[in-house]
Every structure is written in C-alpha cells, then in structure tokens.
Design an enzyme around this catalytic site. Structure first.
Site, PDB file in Angstrom:
ATOM      1  N   ASP A 235       0.884  -1.160   0.000  1.00 20.35           N
ATOM      2  CA  ASP A 235       0.000   0.000   0.000  1.00 20.35           C
ATOM      3  C   ASP A 235       0.927   1.216   0.000  1.00 20.35           C
ATOM      4  O   ASP A 235       2.106   1.136   0.341  1.00 20.35           O
ATOM      5  CB  ASP A 235      -0.945  -0.014   1.216  1.00 20.35           C
ATOM      6  CG  ASP A 235      -2.129   0.945   0.998  1.00 20.35           C
ATOM      7  OD1 ASP A 235      -2.061   1.800   0.082  1.00 20.35           O
ATOM      8  OD2 ASP A 235      -3.121   0.863   1.750  1.00 20.35           O
TER       9      ASP A 235
HETATM   10  C1  BGC Z   1      -4.929   3.476   0.122  1.00 22.62           C
HETATM   11  C2  BGC Z   1      -5.053   2.531  -1.054  1.00 22.62           C
HETATM   12  C3  BGC Z   1      -4.822   3.282  -2.336  1.00 22.62           C
HETATM   13  C4  BGC Z   1      -3.454   3.955  -2.275  1.00 22.62           C
HETATM   14  C5  BGC Z   1      -3.141   4.769  -3.510  1.00 22.62           C
HETATM   15  C6  BGC Z   1      -3.641   4.272   0.089  1.00 22.62           C
HETATM   16  O1  BGC Z   1      -3.642   5.279   1.059  1.00 22.62           O
HETATM   17  O2  BGC Z   1      -4.998   2.759   1.321  1.00 22.62           O
HETATM   18  O3  BGC Z   1      -6.304   1.936  -1.058  1.00 22.62           O
HETATM   19  O4  BGC Z   1      -4.916   2.428  -3.432  1.00 22.62           O
HETATM   20  O5  BGC Z   1      -3.434   4.849  -1.173  1.00 22.62           O
HETATM   21  O6  BGC Z   1      -3.910   5.909  -3.564  1.00 22.62           O
END
Ligand code: BGC
Length: 799
Positions: A257
């Site tokens: 993530d």
């Molecule tokens: C989120 C993800 C997301 C990623 C990119 C993170 O903060 O938890 O779900 O895909 O950011 O934006």
C-alpha cells in the site's frame, strides 16, 4: 450439422486462443529470463520500487517498459500524469456505486460487467492496473472505509471480489486485491496491530482473499499498512509467501500500500515485490547494502523481479491502442447497478412504488435530492463524467402528471442547522407522499478516519421525525456507505437504502421508487439498533496501537445469532414489490463423505403480480462440533429473476470446505463427522426451508500429542485410550469402583482436565517424566478419523 460445425469452430477457436495464451506466456517467460541476466544489481533493485506516484520503473537501456497503476475501485481515479497525486485534478471517469452498493446486488454477473466496464475505462485512460477491489471484512460498523468494502461475510466478499477481478482482467487490465489482510480499522492505520487469533484470521479475514485469488488470480495483491499478529502486512512471510503463494497458488506480484513499507529488506525476503510509490533512493541503497553484506540473497531478488517483469510485459502486451471510454454506455450500466443495489428495508401498506394513480402531489425533501452524496472520501474518489440528481431526474422522467414540491430540509454545510425543517414539514403536509432524502454527509465516511457513532446528523433525524408526524406516507430514502441508526424506524412506513450510488445513482433510485425497477437489493451487512449491540463494540478502534479481535469468529450476523440480539435489519434482508415462495428443497444425498459434492435444490416462485428478483441464500449450520461454531454461515447464494407466477429451481453445490472449520492447532480445515443442517433462506433471519444431512468424514486428523495435551483428548480417542491405559499406574484403581474395568469407570472430571505433563505430580511420580515422553513419542504421527454417525442416531434440528 450446422450446429456441430459451429461447435467445432468454437472448440478449435478455443484451442487457438489457449495456444496463443500459452505461447505468449512462454514468450514472456523467455524474455524475462533473458532480461534478468542482463540487468545490473542497481537496475534490479530499482525495479522493486515505483518510478513515481503511479508507475513502475522502466529501464530504457534494455527496453523495459513501465506500467501505470491507478486507483479505483469503483471508477478510475486517474491522475493527469504518473508523477501527480491526482486529487482534484484527476481525469473524468464513470463513477460506479461503491462496494457496499455492489455487494447489495448479490449479482455476480452484474459485478463482472462492472469490472469489464472498469477494464475498458482503464484501457482508454492508459491504465494497466486498477487498484481494487477491497475485500476486507466490515468488522465494525464504525470502520471508516466500510463504504469501500463489500460485506461482513467472507463468502459474499470473496465472490464479489472474484467477479470484479475476472471482469476487469478480461479486458487486459490487471487488478490489485486489497488490503491484504485484516485491514479493518482506520485509526492509526499505518501502525495498528490486528490482534486476531489464527482460527478467526483463516475463517473470516483470509477467506475472501483466498476465494478471490483462487477464482480470479488478480495480477497484483496490495499488502496492508497494519500489522497482523505483530508483524507488518508488508513484511509478513507467513501471509505473503506461505499462505498467498504456497497455499493458494498466487501467481502475480505483491505491491505495498502507498508508503506502507517499514523495513525494505524484510519486505523483499517476505515476498513483497513492489514498493509503491517511489519514496527516495534511500531504500534502494539499503537493499544494495543488504545484498553486498549477505543479508539478502540475489536469487531472492531475481525471483521477485522476474515476477514483476512478467506482469509488466503481460500488461504491455495487452494494451489496446484504440480503446474508448464508452461513457454513455457505462453511465447507463452504473444506473442499472444502483437500481439493483437499492434495498427496500421497509414498505408498510405498500407505500411504494410511487404511482400516479396513488399519488398526485409529491414532496421531495432533503438536500441530497438536489446535491447527491454518491461516493466516499479518500483515495477512491472518482471525478465523475456527469452527476445526476434525483430532483431533476424525477421531474424530467417521472414528473408528467404529478405535482412536485421541493424543500431543502437541512443544510449540508451545517449538521446542526434546524431552520429548514419547518418549511419542509409544510411541503410534506400538503402532499400525498413525502420522499425524504437523508443519510450521511461526505465528512462522515472517509478513508483514514473511523466513525465515532452510527447516528445520522441530528437535523436529518429531526426532519424525518417531524415529517412523519404530518405525512403518513413518509418514505425515507437513505444515502450512506454503511449502517446507520434509525431512531424513527417505527414512525415511517417505508425506507429505501440507496447506499452510495455513484454518478447515476439518482436515476437508479428513481427507477425503483417509481416501480420501473422492482427492488431486489439485500443487506450485505447487519444494521444494528444501537452501537452497543455490535460485535466489536468493546474492541474498536483498539488502543495503544493494538486492536483485539475479541469477538473472534462471531462477526456480523454470526454475533447477532449467537447473542440472540435482534438487529434493526438483519444481514440478507431486502424487500420486493412482489413475494416469493420457497418449496421442494432437496439434497442429492442424506449421507455424504467429505469427498462428495452435495447438490442442494430449491424451488422459488414469484407469487405476486409483478416481475421481480429474489436472492436465495444457503447457510450451513453445524449443531454439534468439537469447537464452538456460529449458529449458521452463508455458503452459497443466487439471484433469480421471475415473472409473475413463474417458478424456477435453483441448484447449489456444497463441498467439504463448506462444512469445515479451521483448526488452528493442526493448521488445517476439518470437516467433522456429524449432522449438518442446510438452510435455504430469504435473509439470515428468514429461513424458509431446511434439510438435514450426515457427513461421514474420511479425513485423517493428526493427534498432535505433546506434553500439554489433556488427558481428556487421549481418553476420548479409542487408540490413544489404549495407550494411555498402559501407563495407568496402580493408583488409578483407587479412582475406579472395585471390580470395574477402566472403560466402565467414571474417571473423575478433574483428572481428565489435566495436561499429561502433570502426570508425575498427580500420581506421586508413579508415571514418570520419562514415561510421559514415551507416551508422547508413541502418539507421534498418529491420526484419527472422526466417528461415523448414522442418520438415524441424530435428531433433526429445527429452525
Ligand atoms: C490506500 C489505497 C490506495 C493507495 C493509492 C492508500 O492510502 O490505502 O487503497 O490504493 O493509497 O492511492
């Protein structure tokens, strides 16, 4: 003849496609092998992190391309460039209903179509991997991202996830199954430890990922921010390698993530391929150092980059130059989905559908009718290509011949502004029916922030209460991504839950209200009466960086069943403008083994006067089991469309896993012998038919005897009982009535409750430590098959 020719062509066509697939797979594998050989150590390391916010690292020298990863999940959040965050300036894309709504359709074909549309949008917007779907369980009703997740149930979540992934990937675009795993709280989300026991982890939290991986092979899996059982999801070898890769056969790559990496080297060793986004050169230096000082094996890195390159090359080979966004078609699909998701919670005296015959004068109340809430806050925010509102749609498409009055009712900028209620009440009093659009404003539901309570703004609740006093046909139209409390539930005759319906949600809602579409959504999550009734009440959001999963496997309806708590609206509930009757439930066999597949059939008939769709739910109940089990668990479901008077037979197949629990001590799923009850239900609290079967397990279960095994366990098993007897010293005779054999003796309970390590102490060393060791050794490798039970020996359990 013609039919056979067509078949032949199809078969040959199929073989050609398969052959092409295999060819391109081998070609890619070959190319990757060559590339890895030519890469320098620095280049290899650089491939394991992103180039910038949204793209992978290219290596121009070797013509290694980069690919674009972009948020979702319910539409494309495509930044203007790969190095821009893309909040606010993202490119327009069709915003579909969010995951709560998708799940409320219970319609796997439809979700797959949404996936296909998203795949097409991704192709048109040059995106290679769509960052979704999220299949985390809605453990607490307060979870900030509940709107982005499907359900409280693992099977429903996993099936939805698989359908979505298969849809997207059929268009040559990858997905990222997220957030792996036990990512159920937003508070301290980058550090929180999900303190979850092994059995619960497997039965509840891993299962949706397992289903999605096995049924759809997502190109990527996104590792979560949080820690799981003390270790970060991004550097957890048990989760990333043992389970995901070895047990489930995941073939893709693991992506972190965004900013989730803590220890770069540990992450690589654990099986995490790609760090996203690009943070700085610092992590690369750390990895290089580890390679040089032997802390990281180059072979491990080679393996990871081979897999990264395989995904990159596959993605590039599937890019479509001339892809179009098909905005209109996708908008229409989004409308259809929102109508299918709309969940009719209550409809006393058939207040809905709204027809001109019944109502000439309609009051539309609530700012959401003109300014819709259609998605949640955070990284999933899509910039819609258009945004419909219910007021205009109703006026334009359904307004002919009826008088429509609108009143704002509340102020979305101020939750405590009650000044608009009186005007709205007047409008409602003068109408034949009042549609009150209310729910949760945007700032109530957000990634990164959990809810503190489940109440709607006070102004919304007060508005509904006041209107219900003057208008007997008050119909509440709710907009929210997760459950809310409804203190006015008994004062209004009709409630329609419309979720966060995406850019075309207003149209879907209007179609249901006016009866063009018969509502068929059902709750994928329990609506509680009060927060205090919810399973995680004592353990959410956790404290000091730790969240105890204290309710264990009793999540969602499993908890309400076990505690016998009546929810506001139960899991699986949803009404229709017609009625359905269930009959003729049959099972293919009354007695099966764990190797068999059981066919379960049930007839469903539309006994009303309009066409409708019913969602048939199959739960399995294990009335008696070695371990504590939920009263029932959802295993299968199907959505059936029926014309008035029409009847269809639906068939489901249950196999061993559907009867199993996860034995954490033995690290295996066990389908225990005994009686099981299969329930065909219209909701988790509306069981229509049931059938009882006997399962005779052939599974060989390891005894797993160690010094902490309890005497009871050995006594209850025939073989180990015999062994145990060998070690029973003279003193035990003192416990048995004179002349009785051991088998007939009533061994005192407290003795049975001792671990065998206590033998030397409680027998005054008549059984020595050495003999305990011997006993353990004799039990090593022993397995047992649970006793076979005959159908006649068990009573039917009624529901
Ligand atoms: C989120 C993800 C997301 C990623 C990119 C993170 O903060 O938890 O779900 O895909 O950011 O934006």
């Amino acid at each position: 003849m013609k039919k056979y020719l067509i078949l032949l062509v199809l078969v040959i066509g199929g073989i050609t496609v398969m052959a092409q697939d295999t060819n391109s797979k081998t070609e890619i594998n070959h190319k990757v092998e060559q590339l890895v050989k030519q890469l320098t150590l620095e280049e290899k390391v650089s491939l394991c992190s992103g180039r910038d916010d949204w793209s992978t690292q290219p290596i121009e020298r070797l013509d290694i391309p980069w690919i674009w990863l972009s948020d979702g999940p319910h539409g494309l959040r495509r930044a203007p460039a790969t190095n821009k965050a893309g909040y606010g300036d993202q490119l327009p894309a069709v915003c579909f209903p969010t995951a709560s709504a998708l799940a409320a359709t219970w319609d796997l074909d439809l979700i797959s179509k949404v996936g296909q549309a998203l795949g097409e949008e991704a192709q048109a917007l040059d995106v290679n991997v769509l960052l979704g779907p999220g299949v985390n369980i809605k453990r607490s009703v307060l979870g900030g991202r509940n709107f982005e997740y499907f359900s409280e149930d693992p099977v429903l979540s996993g099936e939805m996830g698989a359908a979505y992934i298969n849809g997207v990937q059929s268009r040559g675009v990858g997905t990222s199954l997220k957030h792996y795993v036990a990512n159920n709280v937003e508070t301290m989300r980058m550090f929180m430890n999900s303190d979850v026991d092994d059995r619960t982890l497997h039965e509840i939290y891993l299962t949706p990922f397992e289903i999605a991986v096995k049924k759809a092979q997502p190109w990527t899996v996104m590792a979560c921010y949080n820690r799981v059982q003390g270790e970060y999801g991004t550097q957890n070898p048990y989760l990333l390698t043992e389970i995901l890769k070895n047990d489930w056969g995941f073939e893709g790559i693991v992506v972190s993530d965004w900013f989730a990496i803590v220890d770069r080297v540990k992450a690589l060793k654990a099986g995490l391929h790609l760090e996203m986004p690009h943070v700085s050169g610092v992590n690369d230096e750390i990895v290089l150092e580890a390679l040089k000082n032997g802390n990281l094996d180059e072979a491990v890195l080679d393996n990871l980059i081979s897999e990264i390159l395989t995904v990159v090359l596959k993605a590039k080979s599937l890019e479509k130059e001339d892809a179009k966004q098909n905005v209109e078609e996708h908008h229409a699909l989004a409308r259809k989905v929102s109508a299918e998701a709309a969940t009719l919670l209550k409809n006393d005296k058939d207040v809905l559908p709204l027809t001109k015959e019944k109502y000439k004068n309609v009051a539309i109340i609530g700012e959401f009718a003109s300014s819709p809430r259609y998605q949640g806050n955070g990284s999933s925010e899509v910039k819609p290509t258009q945004l419909d509102n219910a007021l205009d749609i109703i006026k334009d498409e359904y307004g002919k011949g009826i008088k429509i009055t609108y009143a704002q009712g509340y102020n979305l900028k101020d939750d405590n502004d009650f000044s608009l209620i009186e005007e709205a009440t007047q409008a409602a009093a003068n109408a034949d029916i009042a549609l009150v659009f209310a729910g949760l404003p945007l700032h109530y539901e957000s990634e990164g922030i959990d809810r503190k309570h489940i109440d709607m703004p006070e102004a919304h609740n007060k508005l509904i209460e006041e209107i219900s006093k003057v208008q007997e046909n008050t119909t509440v139209v709710l907009t929210n991504g997760s459950a809310v409390a409804m203190p006015w539930v008994d004062q209004v005759p009709a409630i329609l839950e419309t979720w966060l319906g995406g850019q075309a949600g207003a149209g879907g809602t209007a179609d249901v209200i006016f009866g063009k579409v018969n509502p068929s959504g059902k709750l994928a999550e329990t609506f509680p009466v009060r927060l205090e009734d919810t399973p995680a009440f004592f353990n959410f959001p956790g404290e000091q960086g730790n969240v105890l999963y204290g309710e264990r496997i009793f999540v969602g309806y499993r908890f309400y069943d076990e505690r016998n708590i009546k929810p506001l609206f139960p899991f699986g509930h949803g009404m229709s403008y017609t009625q359905f009757e269930y009959s003729d439930m049959n099972v293919s066999s009354k007695e099966i083994t764990d190797k068999d597949v059981l066919d379960v059939t049930i007839k469903v008939k539309n006994t009303g006067s309009v066409k409708g769709k019913e969602i048939v739910q199959i739960y399995v109940s294990d009335p008696e089991c070695t371990l504590q089990r939920p009263e029932k668990e959802l295993k299968k479901f199907a959505k059936v469309e029926l014309a008035p008077g029409e009847e269809k037979e639906v068939t489901f197949q249950l196999s061993s896993r559907d009867f199993s629990y996860y034995d954490a001590k033995r690290d295996m799923w066990i389908a225990e012998s005994g009686q099981f009850v299969i329930l065909a239900a219209a909701s988790s609290r509306d069981i229509r038919k049931s059938e009882s079967i006997i399962l005779n397990s052939t599974q060989q279960i390891p005894m797993m005897v160690d010094e902490y095994t309890f005497v009871k366990e050995l006594w209850e098993n025939e073989e180990t009982r015999e062994l145990l007897k060998e070690y029973f010293p003279n003193w035990i005779k003192g416990w048995t009535p004179e002349g009785k054999l051991l088998d007939e003796a009533n061994i005192p309970g407290f003795f049975l409750e001792h671990p065998i390590i206590k033998f030397p102490y409680i027998t005054n060393n008549e059984i020595t430590h050495q003999e305990v060791k011997e006993l353990i050794n004799k039990c090593k490798g022993m397995t047992y098959t649970p006793e076979v039970v005959k159908l006649k020996d068990v009573e039917n359990v009624s529901f």
